[in-house]
Design a protein around this motif. Structure first.
Motif, PDB file in Angstrom:
ATOM      1  N   GLY A  68      29.724  -9.011   4.480  1.00 37.85           N
ATOM      2  CA  GLY A  68      28.276  -9.025   4.734  1.00 37.85           C
ATOM      3  C   GLY A  68      27.817 -10.404   5.137  1.00 37.85           C
ATOM      4  O   GLY A  68      28.001 -11.363   4.374  1.00 37.85           O
ATOM      5  N   TRP A  69      27.225 -10.515   6.329  1.00 43.29           N
ATOM      6  CA  TRP A  69      26.829 -11.818   6.840  1.00 43.29           C
ATOM      7  C   TRP A  69      25.810 -12.499   5.941  1.00 43.29           C
ATOM      8  O   TRP A  69      25.821 -13.725   5.787  1.00 43.29           O
ATOM      9  CB  TRP A  69      26.272 -11.672   8.258  1.00 43.29           C
ATOM     10  N   ARG A  70      24.933 -11.722   5.352  1.00 40.41           N
ATOM     11  CA  ARG A  70      23.881 -12.309   4.508  1.00 40.41           C
ATOM     12  C   ARG A  70      24.485 -13.029   3.306  1.00 40.41           C
ATOM     13  O   ARG A  70      24.067 -14.137   2.951  1.00 40.41           O
ATOM     14  CB  ARG A  70      22.915 -11.206   4.054  1.00 40.41           C
ATOM     15  N   SER A  71      25.483 -12.409   2.699  1.00 35.11           N
ATOM     16  CA  SER A  71      26.112 -13.016   1.528  1.00 35.11           C
ATOM     17  C   SER A  71      26.931 -14.250   1.897  1.00 35.11           C
ATOM     18  O   SER A  71      27.183 -15.112   1.050  1.00 35.11           O
ATOM     19  CB  SER A  71      27.009 -11.994   0.819  1.00 35.11           C
ATOM     20  N   LEU A  72      27.360 -14.332   3.164  1.00 33.21           N
ATOM     21  CA  LEU A  72      28.115 -15.496   3.606  1.00 33.21           C
ATOM     22  C   LEU A  72      27.216 -16.702   3.840  1.00 33.21           C
ATOM     23  O   LEU A  72      27.609 -17.841   3.587  1.00 33.21           O
ATOM     24  CB  LEU A  72      28.868 -15.174   4.907  1.00 33.21           C
ATOM     25  N   ILE A  73      26.018 -16.422   4.322  1.00 33.27           N
ATOM     26  CA  ILE A  73      25.108 -17.504   4.715  1.00 33.27           C
ATOM     27  C   ILE A  73      24.204 -17.946   3.568  1.00 33.27           C
ATOM     28  O   ILE A  73      24.009 -19.145   3.336  1.00 33.27           O
ATOM     29  CB  ILE A  73      24.259 -17.075   5.922  1.00 33.27           C
ATOM     30  N   LEU A  74      23.661 -16.966   2.834  1.00 32.81           N
ATOM     31  CA  LEU A  74      22.745 -17.290   1.735  1.00 32.81           C
ATOM     32  C   LEU A  74      23.550 -17.520   0.464  1.00 32.81           C
ATOM     33  O   LEU A  74      23.897 -16.590  -0.254  1.00 32.81           O
ATOM     34  CB  LEU A  74      21.732 -16.149   1.540  1.00 32.81           C
ATOM     35  N   VAL A  75      23.845 -18.780   0.196  1.00 28.95           N
ATOM     36  CA  VAL A  75      24.681 -19.141  -0.950  1.00 28.95           C
ATOM     37  C   VAL A  75      23.941 -20.116  -1.850  1.00 28.95           C
ATOM     38  O   VAL A  75      22.973 -20.769  -1.435  1.00 28.95           O
ATOM     39  CB  VAL A  75      26.004 -19.787  -0.479  1.00 28.95           C
ATOM     40  N   LEU A 180      32.790 -25.604  -6.624  1.00 26.78           N
ATOM     41  CA  LEU A 180      32.400 -24.326  -6.021  1.00 26.78           C
ATOM     42  C   LEU A 180      33.440 -23.235  -6.265  1.00 26.78           C
ATOM     43  O   LEU A 180      33.534 -22.284  -5.508  1.00 26.78           O
ATOM     44  CB  LEU A 180      32.191 -24.505  -4.523  1.00 26.78           C
ATOM     45  N   ARG A 181      34.211 -23.374  -7.334  1.00 24.98           N
ATOM     46  CA  ARG A 181      35.329 -22.447  -7.566  1.00 24.98           C
ATOM     47  C   ARG A 181      34.884 -21.011  -7.787  1.00 24.98           C
ATOM     48  O   ARG A 181      35.670 -20.081  -7.606  1.00 24.98           O
ATOM     49  CB  ARG A 181      36.151 -22.923  -8.765  1.00 24.98           C
ATOM     50  N   SER A 182      33.620 -20.793  -8.165  1.00 25.65           N
ATOM     51  CA  SER A 182      33.142 -19.428  -8.390  1.00 25.65           C
ATOM     52  C   SER A 182      32.770 -18.721  -7.087  1.00 25.65           C
ATOM     53  O   SER A 182      32.530 -17.517  -7.077  1.00 25.65           O
ATOM     54  CB  SER A 182      31.921 -19.441  -9.326  1.00 25.65           C
ATOM     55  N   THR A 183      32.734 -19.452  -5.993  1.00 25.70           N
ATOM     56  CA  THR A 183      32.388 -18.866  -4.693  1.00 25.70           C
ATOM     57  C   THR A 183      33.570 -18.074  -4.145  1.00 25.70           C
ATOM     58  O   THR A 183      34.707 -18.536  -4.195  1.00 25.70           O
ATOM     59  CB  THR A 183      32.023 -19.970  -3.687  1.00 25.70           C
ATOM     60  N   PRO A 184      33.342 -16.856  -3.633  1.00 25.51           N
ATOM     61  CA  PRO A 184      34.434 -16.055  -3.056  1.00 25.51           C
ATOM     62  C   PRO A 184      35.156 -16.804  -1.933  1.00 25.51           C
ATOM     63  O   PRO A 184      34.546 -17.565  -1.182  1.00 25.51           O
ATOM     64  CB  PRO A 184      33.714 -14.806  -2.524  1.00 25.51           C
ATOM     65  N   ASP A 185      36.456 -16.562  -1.819  1.00 24.16           N
ATOM     66  CA  ASP A 185      37.267 -17.232  -0.800  1.00 24.16           C
ATOM     67  C   ASP A 185      36.742 -16.986   0.612  1.00 24.16           C
ATOM     68  O   ASP A 185      36.752 -17.880   1.460  1.00 24.16           O
ATOM     69  CB  ASP A 185      38.723 -16.760  -0.887  1.00 24.16           C
ATOM     70  N   THR A 186      36.295 -15.754   0.875  1.00 23.61           N
ATOM     71  CA  THR A 186      35.800 -15.416   2.214  1.00 23.61           C
ATOM     72  C   THR A 186      34.624 -16.299   2.603  1.00 23.61           C
ATOM     73  O   THR A 186      34.529 -16.766   3.738  1.00 23.61           O
ATOM     74  CB  THR A 186      35.378 -13.936   2.272  1.00 23.61           C
ATOM     75  N   THR A 187      33.731 -16.529   1.658  1.00 29.65           N
ATOM     76  CA  THR A 187      32.563 -17.379   1.919  1.00 29.65           C
ATOM     77  C   THR A 187      32.982 -18.821   2.176  1.00 29.65           C
ATOM     78  O   THR A 187      32.483 -19.476   3.096  1.00 29.65           O
ATOM     79  CB  THR A 187      31.595 -17.322   0.731  1.00 29.65           C
TER      80      THR A 187
END
Length: 304
Positions: A68-75, A180-187
């Motif tokens: 989902g593009w939104r979840s990638l950008i809005l962090v 930022l270790r809690s951030t998903p790898d894809t992001t």
């Protein structure tokens, strides 16, 4: 008996697979280095980084869409993500610039010092406790960098200084990765590749005359560079999921072995004795720091 030993067998198989995958990942990274050194002799670093980043983003687009593009950008903490992406862009650009003028083994020696920089900076930036044993290893690692650099008016060349800046950028990017270790790898990958693309486009805009003409073969080679690097990252990530870090992380030092071998085979490079001694000090101190941190984690984080 069978029921009790099955999990052990599965764990053993997973660890073995993790080791093999990590070794393959290091080989892929080394091939990426060889390709980069070869290509940067014809194309500028900015052009190489631009096509490399575009190719990797295209290949990973299905995963980005699924996420989902939104979840990638809005962090959360976007400025930290942007800073990490910038540091990785500086790291990659500096590596390709340095390797154009320096032997692979010399360049790789500076980059292998990154974990030592991380250990040295972590008490000040992350508040982590570092005891006298690890400080001793850190000082030995810095000594290794100085020995490899062979301080003199000749050794402090622009490529050598850029190599040091690039390895430091890599180290600070790793430090931000801990934050930022809690951030998903894809992001993380999306921001990293996007940052590299923006950074390289700025370089292209600053020197448009440096953009060399491209034919289909050149586009394929430059694109393959990005795909190989991406696959190497995926292999390393998969390896860490199959086996303990203590088992597979030390295998990353095989990068130095491949740098020496490929540098000699493809470019006729022979490492100077100072680089060999410096690399030995860096690898020894890096391994000590890593295993010491693993030991302290098992004890509950007591600083020694």
């Amino acid at each position: 008996m069978t029921v009790e030993t099955a999990p052990t067998a599965q764990t053993s198989n997973a660890a073995r697979n993790g080791v093999l995958i990590m070794l393959l990942g290091m080989l892929m990274f080394s091939l990426n280095d060889v390709m980069g050194k070869w290509l940067v002799s014809t194309y500028s670093v900015s052009q190489l980084m631009t096509i490399r980043s575009v190719a990797a983003l295209i290949v990973l687009t299905p995963f980005f869409i699924k996420r989902g593009w939104r979840s990638l950008i809005l962090v959360d903490r976007p400025w930290l993500h942007a800073l990490r992406a910038l540091l990785f862009a500086v790291d990659a650009s500096a590596f390709y610039f340095a390797v154009a003028y320096m032997p692979l083994a010399d360049t790789m020696t500076y980059w292998l010092a990154a974990p030592i920089y991380v250990a040295a900076a972590s008490p000040f930036l992350l508040g982590e406790k570092v005891g006298w044993r690890r400080w001793t290893a850190i000082l030995i690692g810095f000594a290794g960098v100085l020995v490899a650099l062979e301080p003199s008016s000749k050794s402090f060349s622009v490529p050598a200084l850029i190599a040091l800046v690039g390895s430091a950028a890599f180290a600070f990017a790793l430090l931000l990765g801990r934050t930022l270790r809690s951030t998903p790898d894809t992001t993380l990958i999306f921001w990293q590749l996007s940052g590299a693309l923006i950074f390289s486009l700025v370089g292209v805009g600053a020197n448009p005359a440096g953009w060399a003409p491209l034919d289909m073969q050149a586009v394929l080679c430059l694109s393959l560079l990005g795909i190989v690097a991406m696959l190497a990252h995926i292999l390393v990530s998969r390896s860490l999921k199959l086996a303990d870090a203590a088992t597979v992380v030390p295998l990353q030092y095989t990068l130095l072995f491949w740098a020496v071998v490929f540098g000699w085979i493809f470019f006729g490079d022979t490492p100077h004795w100072t680089v060999i001694i410096g690399a030995a000090l860096i690898v020894a101190s890096g391994l000590f720091i890593f295993f010491r941190e693993q030991q302290l984690k098992r004890r509950g984080g007591i600083s020694e």
